[in-house]
Design a protein around this motif. Sequence first.
Motif, PDB file in Angstrom:
ATOM      1  N   SER A   1      10.777   8.607  12.245  1.00 20.78           N
ATOM      2  CA  SER A   1      10.329   9.347  11.063  1.00 20.78           C
ATOM      3  C   SER A   1       9.750  10.672  11.535  1.00 20.78           C
ATOM      4  O   SER A   1       9.634  10.924  12.740  1.00 20.78           O
ATOM      5  CB  SER A   1       9.281   8.545  10.290  1.00 20.78           C
ATOM      6  OG  SER A   1       8.129   8.320  11.099  1.00 20.78           O
ATOM      7  N   VAL A   2       9.395  11.521  10.588  1.00 21.64           N
ATOM      8  CA  VAL A   2       8.866  12.834  10.927  1.00 21.64           C
ATOM      9  C   VAL A   2       7.791  13.206   9.913  1.00 21.64           C
ATOM     10  O   VAL A   2       7.852  12.774   8.754  1.00 21.64           O
ATOM     11  CB  VAL A   2      10.003  13.884  10.944  1.00 21.64           C
ATOM     12  CG1 VAL A   2      10.564  14.102   9.539  1.00 21.64           C
ATOM     13  CG2 VAL A   2       9.541  15.197  11.554  1.00 21.64           C
ATOM     14  N   SER A   3       6.805  13.965  10.342  1.00 19.27           N
ATOM     15  CA  SER A   3       5.780  14.438   9.416  1.00 19.27           C
ATOM     16  C   SER A   3       6.365  15.523   8.522  1.00 19.27           C
ATOM     17  O   SER A   3       7.138  16.374   8.978  1.00 19.27           O
ATOM     18  CB  SER A   3       4.585  14.998  10.186  1.00 19.27           C
ATOM     19  OG  SER A   3       3.714  15.705   9.314  1.00 19.27           O
TER      20      SER A   3
ATOM     21  N   GLN B   1       0.810  -1.223   0.000  1.00 16.61           N
ATOM     22  CA  GLN B   1       0.000   0.000   0.000  1.00 16.61           C
ATOM     23  C   GLN B   1       0.844   1.275   0.000  1.00 16.61           C
ATOM     24  O   GLN B   1       0.322   2.392   0.012  1.00 16.61           O
ATOM     25  CB  GLN B   1      -0.932   0.029   1.221  1.00 16.61           C
ATOM     26  CG  GLN B   1      -2.113  -0.940   1.148  1.00 16.61           C
ATOM     27  CD  GLN B   1      -1.680  -2.382   1.278  1.00 16.61           C
ATOM     28  OE1 GLN B   1      -0.896  -2.712   2.175  1.00 16.61           O
ATOM     29  NE2 GLN B   1      -2.178  -3.221   0.385  1.00 16.61           N
ATOM     30  N   GLY B   2       2.163   1.097   0.003  1.00 17.87           N
ATOM     31  CA  GLY B   2       3.049   2.259  -0.005  1.00 17.87           C
ATOM     32  C   GLY B   2       3.349   2.817   1.366  1.00 17.87           C
ATOM     33  O   GLY B   2       3.987   3.863   1.485  1.00 17.87           O
TER      34      GLY B   2
ATOM     35  N   ALA C   1      10.609  11.509   5.793  1.00 18.68           N
ATOM     36  CA  ALA C   1       9.439  12.342   6.043  1.00 18.68           C
ATOM     37  C   ALA C   1       8.206  11.651   5.468  1.00 18.68           C
ATOM     38  O   ALA C   1       8.234  11.173   4.326  1.00 18.68           O
ATOM     39  CB  ALA C   1       9.623  13.713   5.402  1.00 18.68           C
ATOM     40  N   LEU C   2       7.139  11.595   6.263  1.00 19.03           N
ATOM     41  CA  LEU C   2       5.931  10.881   5.868  1.00 19.03           C
ATOM     42  C   LEU C   2       4.756  11.830   5.714  1.00 19.03           C
ATOM     43  O   LEU C   2       4.698  12.888   6.340  1.00 19.03           O
ATOM     44  CB  LEU C   2       5.585   9.823   6.926  1.00 19.03           C
ATOM     45  CG  LEU C   2       6.696   8.862   7.357  1.00 19.03           C
ATOM     46  CD1 LEU C   2       6.160   7.862   8.364  1.00 19.03           C
ATOM     47  CD2 LEU C   2       7.310   8.157   6.156  1.00 19.03           C
ATOM     48  N   ASP C   3       3.793  11.399   4.866  1.00 21.00           N
ATOM     49  CA  ASP C   3       2.551  12.154   4.755  1.00 21.00           C
ATOM     50  C   ASP C   3       1.550  11.629   5.786  1.00 21.00           C
ATOM     51  O   ASP C   3       1.892  10.793   6.639  1.00 21.00           O
ATOM     52  CB  ASP C   3       1.999  12.095   3.325  1.00 21.00           C
ATOM     53  CG  ASP C   3       1.614  10.677   2.890  1.00 21.00           C
ATOM     54  OD1 ASP C   3       1.531   9.768   3.745  1.00 21.00           O
ATOM     55  OD2 ASP C   3       1.389  10.482   1.682  1.00 21.00           O
ATOM     56  N   ALA C   4       0.311  12.094   5.699  1.00 21.61           N
ATOM     57  CA  ALA C   4      -0.697  11.704   6.688  1.00 21.61           C
ATOM     58  C   ALA C   4      -1.015  10.219   6.646  1.00 21.61           C
ATOM     59  O   ALA C   4      -1.495   9.649   7.633  1.00 21.61           O
ATOM     60  CB  ALA C   4      -1.969  12.523   6.476  1.00 21.61           C
ATOM     61  N   GLN C   5      -0.751   9.563   5.517  1.00 21.94           N
ATOM     62  CA  GLN C   5      -1.008   8.123   5.373  1.00 21.94           C
ATOM     63  C   GLN C   5       0.214   7.267   5.710  1.00 21.94           C
ATOM     64  O   GLN C   5       0.237   6.064   5.442  1.00 21.94           O
ATOM     65  CB  GLN C   5      -1.468   7.797   3.940  1.00 21.94           C
ATOM     66  CG  GLN C   5      -2.883   8.270   3.605  1.00 21.94           C
ATOM     67  CD  GLN C   5      -2.978   9.772   3.452  1.00 21.94           C
ATOM     68  OE1 GLN C   5      -2.144  10.390   2.766  1.00 21.94           O
ATOM     69  NE2 GLN C   5      -3.967  10.378   4.097  1.00 21.94           N
TER      70      GLN C   5
ATOM     71  N   LYS D   1       3.096   7.389   4.340  1.00 23.82           N
ATOM     72  CA  LYS D   1       3.852   7.041   3.144  1.00 23.82           C
ATOM     73  C   LYS D   1       5.049   7.990   3.022  1.00 23.82           C
ATOM     74  O   LYS D   1       4.904   9.210   3.241  1.00 23.82           O
ATOM     75  CB  LYS D   1       2.975   7.147   1.901  1.00 23.82           C
ATOM     76  CG  LYS D   1       1.797   6.167   1.903  1.00 23.82           C
ATOM     77  CD  LYS D   1       0.940   6.334   0.650  1.00 23.82           C
ATOM     78  CE  LYS D   1      -0.221   5.345   0.650  1.00 23.82           C
ATOM     79  NZ  LYS D   1      -1.067   5.486  -0.561  1.00 23.82           N
ATOM     80  N   PRO D   2       6.233   7.476   2.681  1.00 27.74           N
ATOM     81  CA  PRO D   2       7.409   8.348   2.568  1.00 27.74           C
ATOM     82  C   PRO D   2       7.294   9.304   1.390  1.00 27.74           C
ATOM     83  O   PRO D   2       7.017   8.892   0.272  1.00 27.74           O
ATOM     84  CB  PRO D   2       8.564   7.358   2.375  1.00 27.74           C
ATOM     85  CG  PRO D   2       7.937   6.101   1.874  1.00 27.74           C
ATOM     86  CD  PRO D   2       6.559   6.050   2.452  1.00 27.74           C
ATOM     87  N   VAL D   3       7.490  10.588   1.690  1.00 19.72           N
ATOM     88  CA  VAL D   3       7.410  11.614   0.643  1.00 19.72           C
ATOM     89  C   VAL D   3       8.686  12.440   0.564  1.00 19.72           C
ATOM     90  O   VAL D   3       8.835  13.286  -0.317  1.00 19.72           O
ATOM     91  CB  VAL D   3       6.207  12.548   0.882  1.00 19.72           C
ATOM     92  CG1 VAL D   3       4.895  11.815   0.684  1.00 19.72           C
ATOM     93  CG2 VAL D   3       6.272  13.163   2.280  1.00 19.72           C
ATOM     94  N   GLY D   4       9.602  12.189   1.492  1.00 17.58           N
ATOM     95  CA  GLY D   4      10.844  12.961   1.489  1.00 17.58           C
ATOM     96  C   GLY D   4      11.900  12.291   2.341  1.00 17.58           C
ATOM     97  O   GLY D   4      11.615  11.410   3.154  1.00 17.58           O
TER      98      GLY D   4
END
Length: 330
Positions: A284-286, A246-247, A308-312, A314-317
């Motif tokens: 991790s961090v938001s 699911q990512g 860096a994770l999003d609200a779900q 999932k790694p975005v950075g």
Amino acid sequence: MPLDDQTILAKARNCFVIEREALDATAVILNQDFVAVVRAVETVIAGGHKLIISGVGKNAHIAQKLTGTFNSTGVPTCFLDPTQALHGDLGLCAEGDLVLLLSNSGASREMLQLLPLFERFGLKTVAMTGSPESELARGANYRLIYRAPREACPLELAPTASTTATLALGDALAMVLLESRGLTREDFAKYHPAGTLGMTLLLRVKDIMRTGAACPVLNETGTTVQEAIFTMTKAKAGAVALVDAQGVMTGIFTDGDFRRCALSGAADFLQKQVADYMTRNPRSVSADVLAVEALKIFQQFKISDLMALDAQKKPVGYIDVQDLPKLKIL
């Protein structure tokens, strides 16, 4: 008569000794009067009023510095020049305000002239003085007393230790109020939008993180150690995020994990599944929090890589600790 080098240094060090004496002596005599002033300022701010600070001579400069300190911590504060106050500037005073009057002797003519005027305007007053029995101390509603047994000036004329004690006492008041009012880094950032400090405080993780191809992400299922290392190298990163179908991030594989894998003794370790060696449930961090929160994680847990994770989740950075000095976060 010119002083030799050693005498110059000795006299300079002696100034530090004398000013330190004043700070120590002032800390010792702090009492319930200080608490009463903290409560008074809290009441003033809660009522939508302001703090006014006034002083003459060298204390005028201390008053202006303290005005800046209080404003920077969200306490609305104005500097009032005593002479100008007597010629129209009393117009900035409003009923419910609180005034800090700075005078070492407590006998400054300008300060004493203002006392009855402030009372007429419905203002409460705080005497910040080194003379507890002075007319100013007796006439004010509150007292903040400091003690400077002697000035650093060899002539005992130039205000030195006394102004240092005044400044320290005002700073102590400001910092206690900062904590008692629950000021956060985000609150502080609002008052410092410019310069290096503003940039450091206002930056969010999403503003500094590496994204896209520079943020390596792989599915943990079916990925080998060799593929993970290749992906990290291509991205010039020290880690790769591992995710499920699911990512959602399930782990991280770092340079350190690779070294442990290589030292495991397995001849074919490059073909092993990265899931067997990755760090599960990593820090991790938001992406939406302030960048200083990422700095706190790096410092607290002594790590070098952070996803860096999003609200779900999932790694975005990706953030490498080596990025922070370049961005003036460290």
